[in-house]
Design a protein around this motif. Structure first.
Motif, PDB file in Angstrom:
ATOM      1  N   MET A   1       0.847  -1.163   0.000  1.00 56.77           N
ATOM      2  CA  MET A   1       0.000   0.000   0.000  1.00 56.77           C
ATOM      3  C   MET A   1       0.891   1.224   0.000  1.00 56.77           C
ATOM      4  O   MET A   1       1.833   1.320   0.780  1.00 56.77           O
ATOM      5  N   VAL A   2       0.579   2.159  -0.879  1.00 60.45           N
ATOM      6  CA  VAL A   2       1.403   3.358  -0.998  1.00 60.45           C
ATOM      7  C   VAL A   2       0.661   4.632  -0.618  1.00 60.45           C
ATOM      8  O   VAL A   2       1.281   5.678  -0.456  1.00 60.45           O
ATOM      9  N   ARG A   3      -0.668   4.577  -0.480  1.00 62.10           N
ATOM     10  CA  ARG A   3      -1.460   5.728  -0.073  1.00 62.10           C
ATOM     11  C   ARG A   3      -2.289   5.372   1.155  1.00 62.10           C
ATOM     12  O   ARG A   3      -2.660   4.220   1.359  1.00 62.10           O
ATOM     13  N   SER A   4      -2.621   6.360   1.932  1.00 63.72           N
ATOM     14  CA  SER A   4      -3.344   6.166   3.182  1.00 63.72           C
ATOM     15  C   SER A   4      -4.828   5.872   2.949  1.00 63.72           C
ATOM     16  O   SER A   4      -5.400   6.234   1.924  1.00 63.72           O
ATOM     17  N   LEU A   5      -5.460   5.238   3.942  1.00 59.92           N
ATOM     18  CA  LEU A   5      -6.891   4.966   3.902  1.00 59.92           C
ATOM     19  C   LEU A   5      -7.715   6.138   4.426  1.00 59.92           C
ATOM     20  O   LEU A   5      -8.932   6.154   4.256  1.00 59.92           O
ATOM     21  N   SER A   6      -7.081   7.112   5.047  1.00 65.23           N
ATOM     22  CA  SER A   6      -7.840   8.227   5.616  1.00 65.23           C
ATOM     23  C   SER A   6      -8.480   9.052   4.508  1.00 65.23           C
ATOM     24  O   SER A   6      -7.871   9.326   3.470  1.00 65.23           O
ATOM     25  N   GLY A   7      -9.738   9.386   4.731  1.00 64.57           N
ATOM     26  CA  GLY A   7     -10.471  10.183   3.759  1.00 64.57           C
ATOM     27  C   GLY A   7     -11.062   9.372   2.617  1.00 64.57           C
ATOM     28  O   GLY A   7     -11.637   9.941   1.690  1.00 64.57           O
ATOM     29  N   ARG A   8     -10.953   8.065   2.657  1.00 65.31           N
ATOM     30  CA  ARG A   8     -11.479   7.201   1.586  1.00 65.31           C
ATOM     31  C   ARG A   8     -12.888   6.756   1.926  1.00 65.31           C
ATOM     32  O   ARG A   8     -13.321   6.796   3.081  1.00 65.31           O
TER      33      ARG A   8
END
Length: 52
Positions: A1-8
């Motif tokens: 995983m290269v991007r965060s889950l926050s805000g998804r």
């Protein structure tokens, strides 16, 4: 995983968790089948995929 889950969206978070990804830097090995490819397509902007 290269991007965060926050805000998804909840669906994207659930898809990432079903692939075994919880935070940035997590790595998992998944089978190469239609279901897995569909999940990866939904969150392709958050993951990096390599063939083993």
């Amino acid at each position: 995983m290269v991007r965060s889950l926050s805000g998804r969206s909840e669906k994207q978070i659930a898809t990432a968790l079903s692939l075994g990804l919880k935070k940035i830097g997590d790595v998992t090995v998944q089978p190469d089948n239609v279901q897995t490819n569909g999940k990866i397509a939904k969150i392709s902007h958050m993951v990096a995929v390599t063939k083993a």
